[in-house]
Write a protein that holds these residues in place. Sequence first.
Motif, PDB file in Angstrom:
ATOM      1  N   HIS A 160      -5.910   0.901   6.501  1.00 19.19           N
ATOM      2  CA  HIS A 160      -6.225   1.693   7.711  1.00 19.19           C
ATOM      3  C   HIS A 160      -6.977   0.848   8.753  1.00 19.19           C
ATOM      4  CE1 HIS A 160      -4.743   5.381   5.948  1.00 19.19           C
ATOM      5  NE2 HIS A 160      -5.576   5.263   4.935  1.00 19.19           N
ATOM      6  N   HIS A 201       0.858  -1.203   0.000  1.00 17.23           N
ATOM      7  CA  HIS A 201       0.000   0.000   0.000  1.00 17.23           C
ATOM      8  C   HIS A 201       0.894   1.253   0.000  1.00 17.23           C
ATOM      9  CE1 HIS A 201      -4.001   1.831   1.437  1.00 17.23           C
ATOM     10  NE2 HIS A 201      -3.173   2.848   1.186  1.00 17.23           N
ATOM     11  N   HIS A 213       1.362   5.252  -1.982  1.00 17.12           N
ATOM     12  CA  HIS A 213       0.872   6.279  -2.917  1.00 17.12           C
ATOM     13  C   HIS A 213       2.064   6.970  -3.568  1.00 17.12           C
ATOM     14  CE1 HIS A 213      -3.368   6.047  -1.588  1.00 17.12           C
ATOM     15  NE2 HIS A 213      -2.833   5.738  -0.411  1.00 17.12           N
ATOM     16  N   HIS A 263      -9.637   1.700   1.046  1.00 18.67           N
ATOM     17  CA  HIS A 263      -9.363   2.431   2.281  1.00 18.67           C
ATOM     18  C   HIS A 263     -10.688   2.428   3.054  1.00 18.67           C
ATOM     19  CE1 HIS A 263      -6.103   3.755  -0.260  1.00 18.67           C
ATOM     20  NE2 HIS A 263      -5.607   4.577   0.645  1.00 18.67           N
ATOM     21  N   LEU A 282      -1.623   1.119   8.455  1.00 19.00           N
ATOM     22  CA  LEU A 282      -0.662   2.059   7.857  1.00 19.00           C
ATOM     23  C   LEU A 282      -0.225   2.999   8.979  1.00 19.00           C
ATOM     24  CD1 LEU A 282      -3.022   2.524   4.806  1.00 19.00           C
ATOM     25  CD2 LEU A 282      -0.893   1.201   4.822  1.00 19.00           C
ATOM     26  N   ASN A 339       2.178   3.524   3.134  1.00 20.15           N
ATOM     27  CA  ASN A 339       1.080   4.378   2.685  1.00 20.15           C
ATOM     28  C   ASN A 339       1.615   5.604   1.936  1.00 20.15           C
ATOM     29  OD1 ASN A 339      -1.623   5.035   2.274  1.00 20.15           O
ATOM     30  ND2 ASN A 339      -1.726   6.308   4.096  1.00 20.15           N
TER      31      ASN A 339
HETATM   32 ZN    ZN Z   1      -3.582   4.894   1.298  1.00 20.26          ZN
END
Ligand code: ZN
Length: 416
Positions: free
Chosen positions: A245, A57, A59, A210, A274, A312
């Motif tokens: 999460h 996970h 970004h 999420h 995360l 994350n």
């Molecule tokens: Zn995320």
Amino acid sequence: MADLILRDARVEDAATPSDITVTDGRISAVGAAPPAGTCEEIDCAGRVVVPAFVEPHLHLDKALLDGLRANPDGTLAGAISVTGALKADFTHDNVRARARRVVEAAILNGTTVIRAHPDVDPIEGLIGVEVLVELRAAYAHALDLQIVAFPQEGVLRSPGTEKLLRAALAAGADVVGGCTYNEATLEDCRAHVELVLDLAVEHGVPADLHADFGDDASDPRYALAEFIGEQTARRGLGGRVALGHMTSLAGRPPAERARAMAALAAAGVAVVPLPATDLYLGGRGDTTAVRRGVAPVRELWDAGVLTACSSNNVRNAFTPYGSADPLDTALLLAQTGHLSGAADLRRVLRMVTYEAARVVGVHDGYGVRPGARADLLVLDTTAYDDIVLDRPERAWVVKAGRVVARSTRTRELLVP
Ligand SMILES: [Zn+2]
């Protein structure tokens, strides 16, 4: 004929070192290797070898934005607002430049599989997906990059997003994402879940949402675990749904929490805490006994829920920290999850290796054993049980039998 030999390597927690032979990108033997001089060799000198890390996970498209504009108040709303404004200026070039820096840091840190979650919405469009499709090819020698089409701005509250999700899947995204916390009502959150899982079925891809990300566990918009479990089972998607999460799970009353975790375990839904983000954004409204919202990891283990952890974000309004290092995340999770001692720390290490590999569906052929892919990490340590505590240098990173990164560090105590 062998392509690579890792000589004198301590295979995970083995008491004594052995040799690892790699042929055609896979481990062909663990034990005595062919004589020297027949192929490339690494002298591990008794160091520990583990399977390379998996980040389930991350970004990449909105990493490294913190220098441009920081979160004004440390809240999730602040992060969404600041990042939404910055996204309006995203171009393929600036997204590519930032994503590359994180991809290269991740490889140096020993990660050879990343599931990335680029935003897909009317602001960013398909820029993040398109850049990552390009980087997936450019870094294929070192990294398997999965791309999640992630509707950060919601689907129902952000008209046009469903069409963009379909376009992202057509453009090369491997996974359909979800973001229930950005919908306005419980009905919309549920509709969002159903829409995402229906897209997963329609396109034959996994789903990664999420979910349940909030301090107030009494708000039913942040207590969707059972519903997601039920909808996953109804569509036969067990083993192909992950939830990031899940912080509010820790705030639900014990009996209710146990029911939620049992539903996730029965449906085959994985949870990915995360911690760097969850700790930074959580509890901002509290004035005393500030909540530290991280999903209840030990209870998830005990309930039989597949549980991994991940970075994350890296240095943006959601998480102004991080170096894309799974061992930093593992240590933070241990420190904040009341996890300690050899058995716990071994399990935490599995959350960034074996269990993360299961979450992203690359567990077949993963590990340090004959027949497995030679995605390996030589750590600069001989102490397996101290890996999470010491976070040792990643001396060699091997992807499909090829050395793709090297790190050395010299420390000297100078005696007068
Ligand atoms: Zn995320």
